[in-house]
Motif scaffolding. Structure first.
Motif, mmCIF file in Angstrom:
data_model
loop_
_atom_site.group_PDB
_atom_site.id
_atom_site.type_symbol
_atom_site.label_atom_id
_atom_site.label_comp_id
_atom_site.label_asym_id
_atom_site.label_seq_id
_atom_site.Cartn_x
_atom_site.Cartn_y
_atom_site.Cartn_z
ATOM 1 N N ILE A 184 0.838 -1.202 0.000
ATOM 2 C CA ILE A 184 0.000 0.000 0.000
ATOM 3 C C ILE A 184 0.874 1.253 0.000
ATOM 4 C CG2 ILE A 184 -1.592 1.367 1.413
ATOM 5 C CD1 ILE A 184 -2.876 -1.288 2.263
ATOM 6 N N CYS A 185 1.915 1.252 0.806
ATOM 7 C CA CYS A 185 2.813 2.407 0.882
ATOM 8 C C CYS A 185 3.470 2.676 -0.472
ATOM 9 C CB CYS A 185 3.879 2.194 1.951
ATOM 10 S SG CYS A 185 3.238 2.254 3.637
ATOM 11 N N GLU A 186 3.827 1.618 -1.167
ATOM 12 C CA GLU A 186 4.421 1.776 -2.502
ATOM 13 C C GLU A 186 3.388 2.323 -3.487
ATOM 14 O OE1 GLU A 186 6.712 -0.851 -5.970
ATOM 15 O OE2 GLU A 186 5.996 -1.818 -4.131
ATOM 16 N N LEU A 187 2.165 1.808 -3.398
ATOM 17 C CA LEU A 187 1.111 2.222 -4.317
ATOM 18 C C LEU A 187 0.800 3.708 -4.184
ATOM 19 C CD1 LEU A 187 -1.037 1.408 -6.408
ATOM 20 C CD2 LEU A 187 -2.557 0.836 -4.502
ATOM 21 N N VAL A 188 0.720 4.214 -2.956
ATOM 22 C CA VAL A 188 0.363 5.624 -2.758
ATOM 23 C C VAL A 188 1.583 6.533 -2.594
ATOM 24 C CG1 VAL A 188 -1.840 4.988 -1.734
ATOM 25 C CG2 VAL A 188 0.093 5.433 -0.238
ATOM 26 N N GLY A 189 2.772 5.949 -2.643
ATOM 27 C CA GLY A 189 3.997 6.748 -2.642
ATOM 28 C C GLY A 189 4.374 7.366 -1.317
ATOM 29 N N ILE A 190 4.326 6.572 -0.228
ATOM 30 C CA ILE A 190 4.703 7.119 1.083
ATOM 31 C C ILE A 190 5.828 6.316 1.738
ATOM 32 C CG2 ILE A 190 2.481 8.222 1.565
ATOM 33 C CD1 ILE A 190 1.768 5.788 3.306
ATOM 34 N N GLU A 191 6.564 5.527 0.938
ATOM 35 C CA GLU A 191 7.647 4.715 1.530
ATOM 36 C C GLU A 191 8.670 5.594 2.248
ATOM 37 O OE1 GLU A 191 7.488 2.941 -2.764
ATOM 38 O OE2 GLU A 191 6.926 4.861 -1.830
ATOM 39 N N GLU A 192 8.988 6.746 1.671
ATOM 40 C CA GLU A 192 10.066 7.576 2.224
ATOM 41 C C GLU A 192 9.668 8.292 3.509
ATOM 42 O OE1 GLU A 192 10.239 11.690 -0.068
ATOM 43 O OE2 GLU A 192 10.141 10.027 -1.486
ATOM 44 N N ALA A 222 -7.400 3.940 3.923
ATOM 45 C CA ALA A 222 -8.609 3.459 3.253
ATOM 46 C C ALA A 222 -8.368 2.128 2.545
ATOM 47 C CB ALA A 222 -9.098 4.507 2.253
ATOM 48 N N LEU A 223 -7.115 1.869 2.184
ATOM 49 C CA LEU A 223 -6.781 0.653 1.433
ATOM 50 C C LEU A 223 -6.438 -0.537 2.320
ATOM 51 C CD1 LEU A 223 -4.615 2.333 -1.345
ATOM 52 C CD2 LEU A 223 -6.823 1.226 -1.670
ATOM 53 N N ILE A 224 -6.283 -0.288 3.611
ATOM 54 C CA ILE A 224 -5.974 -1.393 4.523
ATOM 55 C C ILE A 224 -7.093 -2.435 4.481
ATOM 56 C CG2 ILE A 224 -5.689 -2.033 6.950
ATOM 57 C CD1 ILE A 224 -3.251 -0.637 5.960
ATOM 58 N N GLY A 225 -6.709 -3.689 4.324
ATOM 59 C CA GLY A 225 -7.679 -4.773 4.268
ATOM 60 C C GLY A 225 -8.146 -5.119 2.864
ATOM 61 N N ASN A 226 -7.578 -4.441 1.845
ATOM 62 C CA ASN A 226 -7.933 -4.688 0.443
ATOM 63 C C ASN A 226 -9.433 -4.572 0.161
ATOM 64 O OD1 ASN A 226 -5.431 -5.015 -0.733
ATOM 65 N ND2 ASN A 226 -5.330 -7.209 -0.298
ATOM 66 N N VAL A 283 -2.695 8.596 -8.553
ATOM 67 C CA VAL A 283 -2.864 7.492 -7.601
ATOM 68 C C VAL A 283 -4.287 6.923 -7.691
ATOM 69 C CG1 VAL A 283 -2.968 6.884 -5.146
ATOM 70 C CG2 VAL A 283 -1.088 8.297 -6.000
ATOM 71 N N ILE A 284 -5.284 7.810 -7.752
ATOM 72 C CA ILE A 284 -6.676 7.358 -7.823
ATOM 73 C C ILE A 284 -6.935 6.574 -9.101
ATOM 74 C CG2 ILE A 284 -9.082 8.140 -7.961
ATOM 75 C CD1 ILE A 284 -8.230 10.532 -6.182
ATOM 76 N N LYS A 285 -6.376 7.050 -10.222
ATOM 77 C CA LYS A 285 -6.512 6.318 -11.482
ATOM 78 C C LYS A 285 -5.957 4.911 -11.350
ATOM 79 C CE LYS A 285 -6.313 10.079 -14.861
ATOM 80 N NZ LYS A 285 -5.486 10.657 -15.958
ATOM 81 N N GLU A 286 -4.805 4.798 -10.712
ATOM 82 C CA GLU A 286 -4.180 3.488 -10.531
ATOM 83 C C GLU A 286 -5.035 2.603 -9.635
ATOM 84 O OE1 GLU A 286 -1.491 0.537 -11.219
ATOM 85 O OE2 GLU A 286 -1.505 2.531 -12.154
ATOM 86 N N LEU A 287 -5.570 3.184 -8.578
ATOM 87 C CA LEU A 287 -6.419 2.424 -7.667
ATOM 88 C C LEU A 287 -7.678 1.928 -8.373
ATOM 89 C CD1 LEU A 287 -6.249 4.693 -4.480
ATOM 90 C CD2 LEU A 287 -5.056 2.544 -4.864
ATOM 91 N N GLY A 288 -8.189 2.730 -9.294
ATOM 92 C CA GLY A 288 -9.418 2.384 -9.987
ATOM 93 C C GLY A 288 -9.290 1.220 -10.948
ATOM 94 N N LYS A 289 -8.071 0.801 -11.241
ATOM 95 C CA LYS A 289 -7.883 -0.323 -12.149
ATOM 96 C C LYS A 289 -8.347 -1.636 -11.523
ATOM 97 C CE LYS A 289 -3.954 1.726 -14.624
ATOM 98 N NZ LYS A 289 -2.508 1.603 -14.928
ATOM 99 N N ARG A 290 -8.364 -1.675 -10.197
ATOM 100 C CA ARG A 290 -8.708 -2.933 -9.517
ATOM 101 C C ARG A 290 -9.850 -2.779 -8.521
ATOM 102 N NH1 ARG A 290 -3.094 -4.618 -7.022
ATOM 103 N NH2 ARG A 290 -2.854 -2.355 -6.935
#
Length: 322
Positions: A116-124, A146-150, A174-181
């Motif tokens: 999730i952190c990688e997907l939304v870009g908060i690893e750093e 919001a993405l916790i628990g898939n 990010v939202i566009k990417e999330l909307g793919k699944r």
């Protein structure tokens, strides 16, 4: 995936929403539009189980939110307008706390949160305290929770409000990417947001749904008449008088001129009449050549304003809408 049927919410003697019904299919990204106070947040709070409806039903994944709220909420990831963050926690502490709060049960908590952190870009910023983050990063952390628990459904309420232009573009991507699944409801009053992200638009005003369609289809339904943007070489006053004299033209609106020696207009004709040839002949005879003629494309903003202006008087709905 989301079924809303005849939802009504009454606050005392005031109505928040009135007899709302719509269905959102799996994998759709739907923009939920409306002016402030139109009923967007009330509707979303009912879908997510934060509010109960006065009447009607809301189902997520076939589960009635009121009858089995825990099972329904497992399918939902919700980002309110103001993300529910604990500012004194580190990002890592907060996301692990949310994982436990949601009672998530996945094969690897560590891998799930890392993805999730990688997907939304908060690893750093994973080990940083939330109160020290920029608003853009806080929004990303809100998306992460919001993405916790898939969840299969994401409901996002004004996800880019208060962000700078660069942060807005980043969150949109990010939202566009999330909307793919996932199925996504994006509530906003920022119309370019919807044009950039959504494939379908629901418009609510004064507590009722007034439009439900793809953005590109709304213009034809709203306009109801032929509109042409034209540029004509000649003085604005003379050209305007000539245009108004042509049979079939019912309105001529001057526009800002874009070219020296030429005048721009928006020409509206009756639906059953093609005025292009009469316009050409009349203007050519007068020595005013047409330099440009094209269909007038209504922006989503034009459509939105037209729809909300045409909605029934609020007195007809027996109350002020939330």
């Amino acid at each position: 995936m989301i079924e809303v049927s005849h939802l009504t919410k009454v606050y005392g003697d005031k109505r928040g929403i009135t007899d709302i019904s719509f269905t959102i299919n799996e994998g759709e990204i739907v923009g939920f539009l409306g002016p402030n106070g139109a009923g967007k947040t009330t509707t979303m709070n009912i879908i997510t189980g934060y509010l109960s409806a006065t009447s009607g039903t809301a189902k997520v994944g076939g589960i009635d939110v009121l009858e089995d709220p825990i099972a329904a909420k497992k399918n939902i990831g919700y980002l309110p307008e103001h993300p529910p963050l604990y500012l004194d926690m580190k990002v890592s502490e907060y996301l692990n706390f949310v994982y436990e709060l949601k009672n998530a049960d996945l094969p690897s908590r560590k891998n799930h949160i890392a993805e999730i952190c990688e997907l939304v870009g908060i690893e750093e910023v994973y080990q940083r305290v939330i109160k020290n983050l920029s608003k853009g990063y806080r929004q990303r952390v809100g998306l992460a929770q919001a993405l916790i628990g898939n969840p299969t459904v994401l409901i996002l309420d004004e996800p880019t409000v208060g962000l700078d232009p660069r942060q807005i573009v980043e969150i949109r991507n990010v939202i566009k990417e999330l909307g793919k699944r996932r199925t996504v409801i994006l509530s906003t009053h920022i119309l370019p947001e919807v044009e950039a992200i959504c494939e379908r638009v629901l418009v609510i005003n004064k507590g009722v749904i007034i439009a439900d369609d793809e953005p590109q289809n709304l213009a034809g339904k709203v306009a109801g008449e032929h509109k042409l943007a034209v540029r004509i070489a000649g003085p604005k006053k003379n050209v305007s008088q000539l245009l108004r004299s042509i049979d079939g033209i019912r309105e001529v609106t001057p526009l800002a001129d874009r070219e020296k020696g030429a005048s721009d207009f928006l020409v509206e004709s009756h639906p059953a009449i093609d005025v292009r040839k009469p316009m050409f002949n009349t203007l050519a005879k007068a020595g005013y050549p047409i330099l440009m003629m094209r269909p007038h494309d209504m922006s989503l903003e034009d459509i939105f304003i037209s729809l909300t202006e045409e909605t029934a008087d609020p007195d007809d709905l027996k109350g002020v809408h939330q």
